[in-house]
Design an enzyme around this catalytic site. Sequence first.
Site, mmCIF file in Angstrom:
data_model
loop_
_atom_site.group_PDB
_atom_site.id
_atom_site.type_symbol
_atom_site.label_atom_id
_atom_site.label_comp_id
_atom_site.label_asym_id
_atom_site.label_seq_id
_atom_site.Cartn_x
_atom_site.Cartn_y
_atom_site.Cartn_z
ATOM 1 N N ASP A 229 0.872 -1.171 0.000
ATOM 2 C CA ASP A 229 0.000 0.000 0.000
ATOM 3 C C ASP A 229 0.911 1.225 0.000
ATOM 4 O O ASP A 229 2.138 1.111 -0.163
ATOM 5 C CB ASP A 229 -0.999 -0.032 1.180
ATOM 6 C CG ASP A 229 -0.355 0.220 2.526
ATOM 7 O OD1 ASP A 229 0.891 0.317 2.599
ATOM 8 O OD2 ASP A 229 -1.099 0.335 3.523
ATOM 9 N N HIS A 230 0.324 2.415 0.168
ATOM 10 C CA HIS A 230 1.115 3.648 0.137
ATOM 11 C C HIS A 230 2.179 3.660 1.241
ATOM 12 O O HIS A 230 3.234 4.249 1.082
ATOM 13 C CB HIS A 230 0.187 4.854 0.290
ATOM 14 C CG HIS A 230 -0.688 4.785 1.499
ATOM 15 N ND1 HIS A 230 -1.762 3.906 1.577
ATOM 16 C CD2 HIS A 230 -0.638 5.417 2.695
ATOM 17 C CE1 HIS A 230 -2.340 4.024 2.763
ATOM 18 N NE2 HIS A 230 -1.679 4.929 3.460
ATOM 19 N N CYS B 72 3.405 -3.102 3.869
ATOM 20 C CA CYS B 72 2.574 -1.956 4.245
ATOM 21 C C CYS B 72 3.318 -1.232 5.363
ATOM 22 O O CYS B 72 4.513 -1.463 5.555
ATOM 23 C CB CYS B 72 1.144 -2.363 4.611
ATOM 24 S SG CYS B 72 0.937 -3.311 6.125
ATOM 25 N N GLY B 73 2.651 -0.370 6.081
ATOM 26 C CA GLY B 73 3.353 0.378 7.118
ATOM 27 C C GLY B 73 3.931 -0.542 8.175
ATOM 28 O O GLY B 73 5.092 -0.420 8.572
ATOM 29 N N THR B 74 3.107 -1.465 8.645
ATOM 30 C CA THR B 74 3.531 -2.408 9.684
ATOM 31 C C THR B 74 3.829 -3.802 9.152
ATOM 32 O O THR B 74 4.476 -4.593 9.836
ATOM 33 C CB THR B 74 2.404 -2.569 10.717
ATOM 34 O OG1 THR B 74 1.237 -3.022 10.012
ATOM 35 C CG2 THR B 74 2.112 -1.262 11.438
ATOM 36 N N GLY B 75 3.266 -4.121 8.001
ATOM 37 C CA GLY B 75 3.281 -5.492 7.487
ATOM 38 C C GLY B 75 2.095 -6.290 8.000
ATOM 39 O O GLY B 75 1.856 -7.404 7.540
ATOM 40 N N GLY C 188 -1.495 -5.411 8.369
ATOM 41 C CA GLY C 188 -2.780 -5.389 7.662
ATOM 42 C C GLY C 188 -2.721 -6.137 6.337
ATOM 43 O O GLY C 188 -3.614 -6.949 6.028
ATOM 44 N N HIS D 119 9.658 -24.108 8.914
ATOM 45 C CA HIS D 119 8.650 -24.821 9.714
ATOM 46 C C HIS D 119 7.231 -24.698 9.166
ATOM 47 O O HIS D 119 6.451 -25.637 9.276
ATOM 48 C CB HIS D 119 8.663 -24.285 11.157
ATOM 49 C CG HIS D 119 9.895 -24.660 11.911
ATOM 50 N ND1 HIS D 119 10.005 -24.520 13.268
ATOM 51 C CD2 HIS D 119 11.082 -25.176 11.486
ATOM 52 C CE1 HIS D 119 11.202 -24.926 13.664
ATOM 53 N NE2 HIS D 119 11.880 -25.318 12.593
ATOM 54 N N ARG E 273 8.159 -33.570 10.517
ATOM 55 C CA ARG E 273 7.055 -33.367 11.468
ATOM 56 C C ARG E 273 6.218 -32.134 11.136
ATOM 57 O O ARG E 273 5.073 -32.027 11.581
ATOM 58 C CB ARG E 273 7.597 -33.239 12.895
ATOM 59 C CG ARG E 273 8.427 -31.986 13.120
ATOM 60 C CD ARG E 273 9.202 -32.037 14.418
ATOM 61 N NE ARG E 273 9.919 -30.797 14.689
ATOM 62 C CZ ARG E 273 11.068 -30.453 14.123
ATOM 63 N NH1 ARG E 273 11.617 -31.234 13.207
ATOM 64 N NH2 ARG E 273 11.664 -29.311 14.444
ATOM 65 N N HIS E 274 6.776 -31.229 10.350
ATOM 66 C CA HIS E 274 6.046 -29.994 10.043
ATOM 67 C C HIS E 274 4.934 -30.224 9.019
ATOM 68 O O HIS E 274 4.003 -29.425 8.926
ATOM 69 C CB HIS E 274 7.009 -28.920 9.546
ATOM 70 C CG HIS E 274 8.079 -28.599 10.535
ATOM 71 N ND1 HIS E 274 7.813 -28.030 11.757
ATOM 72 C CD2 HIS E 274 9.413 -28.823 10.503
ATOM 73 C CE1 HIS E 274 8.938 -27.881 12.429
ATOM 74 N NE2 HIS E 274 9.918 -28.361 11.699
HETATM 75 C C1 RB5 Z 1 -1.666 2.793 6.359
HETATM 76 O O1 RB5 Z 1 -1.677 4.018 6.986
HETATM 77 C C2 RB5 Z 1 -1.377 1.703 7.368
HETATM 78 O O2 RB5 Z 1 -2.475 1.523 8.204
HETATM 79 C C3 RB5 Z 1 -1.012 0.408 6.675
HETATM 80 O O3 RB5 Z 1 0.083 0.615 5.853
HETATM 81 C C4 RB5 Z 1 -0.667 -0.754 7.567
HETATM 82 O O4 RB5 Z 1 0.287 -0.405 8.518
HETATM 83 C C5 RB5 Z 1 -1.791 -1.492 8.145
HETATM 84 O O5 RB5 Z 1 -1.651 -2.539 8.769
#
Ligand code: RB5
Length: 146
Positions: free
Chosen positions: A8-9, A65-68, A70, A98, A132-133
Amino acid sequence: MKIALACDHGGLDLKHAIINYLKENGYEYEDFGTYSHESCDYPDYAKLAARAVVNRECDLGILVCGTGIGIGIAANKIKGVRCALCNDVFSAKATRAHNDANMMSIGQRVIGEGHALEIVAAFLNGKFEGDRHIQRIEKMMALEEE
Ligand code: RB5
């Protein structure tokens, strides 16, 4: 090996760095968007890359994404996907070994580019250990039918 990419952005810049890494290291890739910094909804792009992996048009997928978080959750809604959040090298290696993860997600706002590319390398070079996995993965994937 062909890699499906999406972001995403909030993950666009890191996705570009990953594309450069893939080119430099001889990987094929397909970029499913987004292609600009304009605000967008990560499920719209996660699903495109996830479907390409499940349909075997691509071998593995990398989502940013910002956090990975979402974009990874969204990808895991597509049947057949095992997408792991990998914001460290150990997790990237372990999830291939695994969980036989077929996608990883990563957060541009969480880690620096150098670390991120080491994580990507660990994921791409990881090897499933089988044994086992296998039964654990079969049980995990059977949950999709419940
Ligand atoms: C976008 O602002 C942010 O919410 C998205 O990139 C991500 O971090 C969501 O999990």
